[in-house]
Scaffold this motif. Sequence first.
Motif, PDB file in Angstrom:
ATOM      1  N   ASP A 202       0.810  -1.221   0.000  1.00 34.29           N
ATOM      2  CA  ASP A 202       0.000   0.000   0.000  1.00 34.29           C
ATOM      3  C   ASP A 202       0.842   1.270   0.000  1.00 34.29           C
ATOM      4  N   PHE A 203       2.143   1.162   0.258  1.00 33.31           N
ATOM      5  CA  PHE A 203       2.933   2.349   0.533  1.00 33.31           C
ATOM      6  C   PHE A 203       2.947   3.352  -0.629  1.00 33.31           C
ATOM      7  N   ALA A 204       3.024   2.868  -1.850  1.00 29.20           N
ATOM      8  CA  ALA A 204       3.138   3.784  -2.994  1.00 29.20           C
ATOM      9  C   ALA A 204       1.791   4.330  -3.455  1.00 29.20           C
ATOM     10  N   LYS A 205       0.700   3.853  -2.888  1.00 33.83           N
ATOM     11  CA  LYS A 205      -0.623   4.260  -3.360  1.00 33.83           C
ATOM     12  C   LYS A 205      -1.047   5.582  -2.741  1.00 33.83           C
ATOM     13  N   PRO A 206      -1.791   6.380  -3.489  1.00 30.32           N
ATOM     14  CA  PRO A 206      -2.268   7.660  -2.944  1.00 30.32           C
ATOM     15  C   PRO A 206      -3.329   7.449  -1.884  1.00 30.32           C
TER      16      PRO A 206
ATOM     17  N   VAL B 135      -0.240  12.681  -2.102  1.00 30.72           N
ATOM     18  CA  VAL B 135      -0.016  12.190  -0.741  1.00 30.72           C
ATOM     19  C   VAL B 135      -0.189  10.671  -0.733  1.00 30.72           C
ATOM     20  N   THR B 136       0.907   9.949  -0.525  1.00 27.36           N
ATOM     21  CA  THR B 136       0.859   8.490  -0.510  1.00 27.36           C
ATOM     22  C   THR B 136       0.862   7.970   0.925  1.00 27.36           C
ATOM     23  N   VAL B 137       0.587   6.689   1.055  1.00 26.42           N
ATOM     24  CA  VAL B 137       0.639   6.058   2.372  1.00 26.42           C
ATOM     25  C   VAL B 137       2.049   6.186   2.953  1.00 26.42           C
TER      26      VAL B 137
END
Length: 570
Positions: free
Chosen positions: A130-134, A159-161
């Motif tokens: 999930d880290f790279a997802k907005p 703004v990403t996770v």
Amino acid sequence: MKTSVVYILAALTASVLAQLSPNCPLLGPVFPSATDLARSNAFQDTANNFPRVLDSAFASGLLDNETTSFSISVYSEKRENPLFSYHFASPGLNGSLPSGQLDDDTIYRIGSVTKLLTVYSILAQNGDADFAKPITDYIPELKNVTFKDEIDSVRWSEVTVQSLASHMAGLSRQYSLYDLATLGGEALGLPTLESSSIPSCGVVNNNKGLPTCSQTQLINGLLSQRPLTSTFNTPIYSNSGFALLGWVLERITNKTYQDAVQTLLYEPLNLTRSSIVVPDDTTNIITPYGSDSQFSLDLGGGAAAGAAYSSLADFNRLGRSILSSELLPKALTRRWMKPLTHTSNPLTAVGAPWEILRYNTPVSAKSNTTRLIDIYGKSGDVGLYSSFIGLDVDHGIGFNILVAGNNTTSVRFALAGLITESFLPAAEEAAREEANATFSGTYSFAANGQNANLTLSVDEQPGLKLELEVNGVNFRTLLAEIYGEAYANASLRLYPAGLKDGSKRKMTAVFDPVITGPEYDPFGLSCASWSVVDGLQYGGVGLDEFEVEFGQDKVESVTALGLRITLDRI
């Protein structure tokens, strides 16, 4: 004479190699971590002496011995029981302990260490997928927010996770929490505000009697605030960002934040003295000055930023689970425990949500040479409570601090400094002691008209000192022929490569030349060993690649992989 091949090799690498200086280890441990610190004389001497260190700190006033209580521990990933623990119940806080004692099971508030639980839970659920997802993928309320301009509006699509987890989203620190508009700011001489600018919710009991902020109120509050900087520009600590991450955890688990942490962390780790809300059993808790301690303070929709409770015993299990990758794949733990951004201090960095201190420790008790050890920490403060968890991956140890009372922040950091300055050098010395006992010796090979001798030893420098002679020729002669005379007296050191299989362990050699010349080095190339590893290959295998094989209690053979020879202990 040098061959044309040698000239080519020298030309390709000389620009970097000419900048190397002696004893430049790779990032990470310079010896394998000690298998049992409880058996190390250096470590146990430190543990036995540490109460006297605390006594001196009390006597000097560095620690508050009247109105601040604390619990501390040092532990290893390899042992269930702590290596050292200590509790101080302040005499000025009578009545703060309903059970009448302060021990490993006493529950404190841990404040912003909750942020570590939030990220750990996300990783336990989905890894770092999930880290790279907005953030807009998880909180649709932000997807259709109108963007006005760079100064007045947050670009929520950027703004990403990960940006939230590493405080790189550029968001405000918080909404409503300790806002002076709700705490009598006008009495301090501040101008009168319009009612629309004053938060209508909060978390602090005050004369306005504000209710706790809900998720919806916090989102609306965030939307009313300007960005502090652009995304991925500079770290700015943000409780607001972690409120959003709490809602990400709820969306990816379909559970409340409280239930998600309970299911993903508390239950599998058996953290029976930890909770997100006020614990049901309040017998063994600490509440300095009763209700004024804010033990029961409700953070509402901002719970993921700082609401949690825990005990020293649970804190120890939490830290050990990270060090040992109990809940996460080892590769994921290694990725997690790396910096994501610098700060303006060259000895500090930020991770997700790690507050990383680079500590210079002596490489041996008798040496002035130091090396950097990264401490992956997280601190927390709420009400009359402060906390800290620190993990030293190089040595597989951690330390925890829980504080309650009047001077919690200063006491917390004083304790962190005392523990670091005492136990990290001791862990380094313990690793050195064990490396000397298990690696040091002479190893030999002779077959098919070939022969080689290798010696490993421990001195006052980082890593294992390596001496290697093949068919009567010193290995430095080969290095000097290829790289130049600076290598004629090179320091050859052997370091752990972080790879092992059963009784075998991979090691990497670093060849540090003796360089003379100007000290000015604006690009920091004076320690560039990482850039030349595997620079000399023979048949596709690096001449700096080694493998050791352990017997029952010590290394029995060393294989020089590039040379295709195995040398047995003599």
